[in-house]
Design a protein around this motif. Structure first.
Motif, PDB file in Angstrom:
ATOM      1  N   ILE A  68       1.297  -1.090  -0.247  1.00  0.00           N
ATOM      2  CA  ILE A  68      -0.206  -0.176  -0.117  1.00  0.00           C
ATOM      3  C   ILE A  68       0.751   1.426   0.025  1.00  0.00           C
ATOM      4  CG2 ILE A  68      -1.343   1.513   1.364  1.00  0.00           C
ATOM      5  CD1 ILE A  68      -2.997  -1.614   2.702  1.00  0.00           C
ATOM      6  N   PRO A  69       1.037   2.149  -1.280  1.00  0.00           N
ATOM      7  CA  PRO A  69       1.782   3.310  -0.956  1.00  0.00           C
ATOM      8  C   PRO A  69       1.152   4.666   0.131  1.00  0.00           C
ATOM      9  CG  PRO A  69       0.617   3.021  -3.301  1.00  0.00           C
ATOM     10  CD  PRO A  69       0.066   2.180  -1.930  1.00  0.00           C
ATOM     11  N   PRO A  70       2.538   4.626   0.905  1.00  0.00           N
ATOM     12  CA  PRO A  70       2.328   5.683   1.760  1.00  0.00           C
ATOM     13  C   PRO A  70       1.863   6.833   1.537  1.00  0.00           C
ATOM     14  CG  PRO A  70       4.803   5.184   1.477  1.00  0.00           C
ATOM     15  CD  PRO A  70       4.091   4.845   0.416  1.00  0.00           C
ATOM     16  N   VAL A  71       1.314   7.632   2.595  1.00  0.00           N
ATOM     17  CA  VAL A  71       1.170   8.478   2.464  1.00  0.00           C
ATOM     18  C   VAL A  71       2.131   9.771   3.617  1.00  0.00           C
ATOM     19  CG1 VAL A  71      -0.686  10.983   2.570  1.00  0.00           C
ATOM     20  CG2 VAL A  71      -1.138   9.004   1.829  1.00  0.00           C
ATOM     21  N   LEU A  72       2.506  10.177   3.801  1.00  0.00           N
ATOM     22  CA  LEU A  72       3.938  10.603   4.338  1.00  0.00           C
ATOM     23  C   LEU A  72       3.696  12.169   4.946  1.00  0.00           C
ATOM     24  CD1 LEU A  72       6.775   8.566   2.758  1.00  0.00           C
ATOM     25  CD2 LEU A  72       5.712   7.971   4.625  1.00  0.00           C
ATOM     26  N   ASP A  73       4.278  12.380   5.899  1.00  0.00           N
ATOM     27  CA  ASP A  73       4.344  13.639   6.348  1.00  0.00           C
ATOM     28  C   ASP A  73       6.105  14.198   6.384  1.00  0.00           C
ATOM     29  OD1 ASP A  73       5.374  16.450   7.722  1.00  0.00           O
ATOM     30  OD2 ASP A  73       4.353  15.692   9.499  1.00  0.00           O
ATOM     31  N   ASP A  74       6.518  14.457   5.454  1.00  0.00           N
ATOM     32  CA  ASP A  74       7.896  15.061   5.570  1.00  0.00           C
ATOM     33  C   ASP A  74       9.203  15.441   5.659  1.00  0.00           C
ATOM     34  OD1 ASP A  74       8.658  13.298   2.463  1.00  0.00           O
ATOM     35  OD2 ASP A  74       7.783  15.283   2.064  1.00  0.00           O
TER      36      ASP A  74
ATOM     37  N   LYS B 298       9.078  14.896   9.707  1.00  0.00           N
ATOM     38  CA  LYS B 298       8.141  13.425  10.352  1.00  0.00           C
ATOM     39  C   LYS B 298       8.986  12.901   9.911  1.00  0.00           C
ATOM     40  CE  LYS B 298       5.448  10.937  12.870  1.00  0.00           C
ATOM     41  NZ  LYS B 298       3.558   9.820  12.730  1.00  0.00           N
ATOM     42  N   VAL B 299       9.593  12.500   8.426  1.00  0.00           N
ATOM     43  CA  VAL B 299      10.639  11.834   8.004  1.00  0.00           C
ATOM     44  C   VAL B 299      11.976  12.196   7.976  1.00  0.00           C
ATOM     45  CG1 VAL B 299      11.417  10.030   6.009  1.00  0.00           C
ATOM     46  CG2 VAL B 299       8.948  10.368   5.884  1.00  0.00           C
ATOM     47  N   ASP B 300      11.598  13.582   8.589  1.00  0.00           N
ATOM     48  CA  ASP B 300      13.551  14.099   8.129  1.00  0.00           C
ATOM     49  C   ASP B 300      13.922  13.964   9.620  1.00  0.00           C
ATOM     50  OD1 ASP B 300      13.832  14.730   5.346  1.00  0.00           O
ATOM     51  OD2 ASP B 300      12.839  16.250   5.878  1.00  0.00           O
ATOM     52  N   ASN B 301      13.167  14.423  10.571  1.00  0.00           N
ATOM     53  CA  ASN B 301      13.371  14.219  12.014  1.00  0.00           C
ATOM     54  C   ASN B 301      13.947  12.241  12.802  1.00  0.00           C
ATOM     55  OD1 ASN B 301      12.998  17.077  12.541  1.00  0.00           O
ATOM     56  ND2 ASN B 301      10.984  16.150  13.258  1.00  0.00           N
ATOM     57  N   MET B 302      12.579  11.354  12.373  1.00  0.00           N
ATOM     58  CA  MET B 302      13.588  10.169  12.541  1.00  0.00           C
ATOM     59  C   MET B 302      15.133  10.216  11.388  1.00  0.00           C
ATOM     60  SD  MET B 302       9.757   8.206  11.139  1.00  0.00           S
ATOM     61  CE  MET B 302       9.272   8.362  12.610  1.00  0.00           C
TER      62      MET B 302
ATOM     63  N   GLY C 192      15.450   3.886   4.722  1.00  0.00           N
ATOM     64  CA  GLY C 192      15.662   4.252   3.033  1.00  0.00           C
ATOM     65  C   GLY C 192      16.629   5.392   2.703  1.00  0.00           C
ATOM     66  N   ARG C 193      15.328   6.816   3.579  1.00  0.00           N
ATOM     67  CA  ARG C 193      16.334   7.970   3.010  1.00  0.00           C
ATOM     68  C   ARG C 193      18.185   8.298   4.244  1.00  0.00           C
ATOM     69  NH1 ARG C 193      11.686  12.260   3.334  1.00  0.00           N
ATOM     70  NH2 ARG C 193      10.410  11.997   1.901  1.00  0.00           N
ATOM     71  N   ALA C 194      17.849   7.297   4.984  1.00  0.00           N
ATOM     72  CA  ALA C 194      19.186   7.445   5.814  1.00  0.00           C
ATOM     73  C   ALA C 194      20.236   6.726   5.365  1.00  0.00           C
ATOM     74  CB  ALA C 194      18.909   7.431   7.728  1.00  0.00           C
ATOM     75  N   GLN C 195      19.575   5.599   4.329  1.00  0.00           N
ATOM     76  CA  GLN C 195      21.162   4.087   4.222  1.00  0.00           C
ATOM     77  C   GLN C 195      21.243   3.312   4.824  1.00  0.00           C
ATOM     78  OE1 GLN C 195      23.667   5.902   2.058  1.00  0.00           O
ATOM     79  NE2 GLN C 195      22.299   6.732   0.494  1.00  0.00           N
TER      80      GLN C 195
END
Length: 117
Positions: free
Chosen positions: A23-29, A31-35, A84-87
């Motif tokens: 299921i494709p995610p709906v993201l708050d960027d 929030k992802v950046d903080n993580m 994923g973004r943090a590799q």
């Protein structure tokens, strides 16, 4: 902590590449950046997570009759995106074994196509 995994105390790591997210995610960027910053051990002030860690993601594990393992995530989208973004290749998980009929609750009739049965 989710309702599904609240009684599971053991965690394990799984390679991010093995986790299927049908299921494709709906993201708050933001929030992802903080993580991502947390994973990189540079968390923003006031973050609730220990530097370098995120809470475990609930993973549903289905093993086909042929012995092939499938790992599904239907939640934890922000955390998985951050890994994923943090590799960071390995994800902290709580793994719940499921049957094919249990997967149908999430995937409906497409479960057969996804697991190749």
């Amino acid at each position: 902590m989710s309702l599904q995994s609240r009684n599971i105390h053991a965690t394990r790591t799984l390679p991010l590449a093995l986790i299927l997210r049908p299921i494709p995610p709906v993201l708050d960027d933001s929030k992802v950046d903080n993580m991502v910053c947390t994973l990189q051990k540079n968390p923003p002030a006031g973050t609730e997570f220990e530097p370098g860690t995120l809470p475990p993601v609930d993973i549903l594990h289905y093993q086909s009759p042929a012995g092939k393992d499938f790992y599904f995530a239907f939640g934890g989208c922000h955390r998985l995106q951050a890994y994923g973004r943090a590799q960071v290749e390995d994800v902290n998980c709580k793994v719940l074994k499921v049957t094919k009929s249990m997967l149908k609750v999430y995937l409906g009739g497409s479960v057969d196509a996804i697991v190749g049965e």
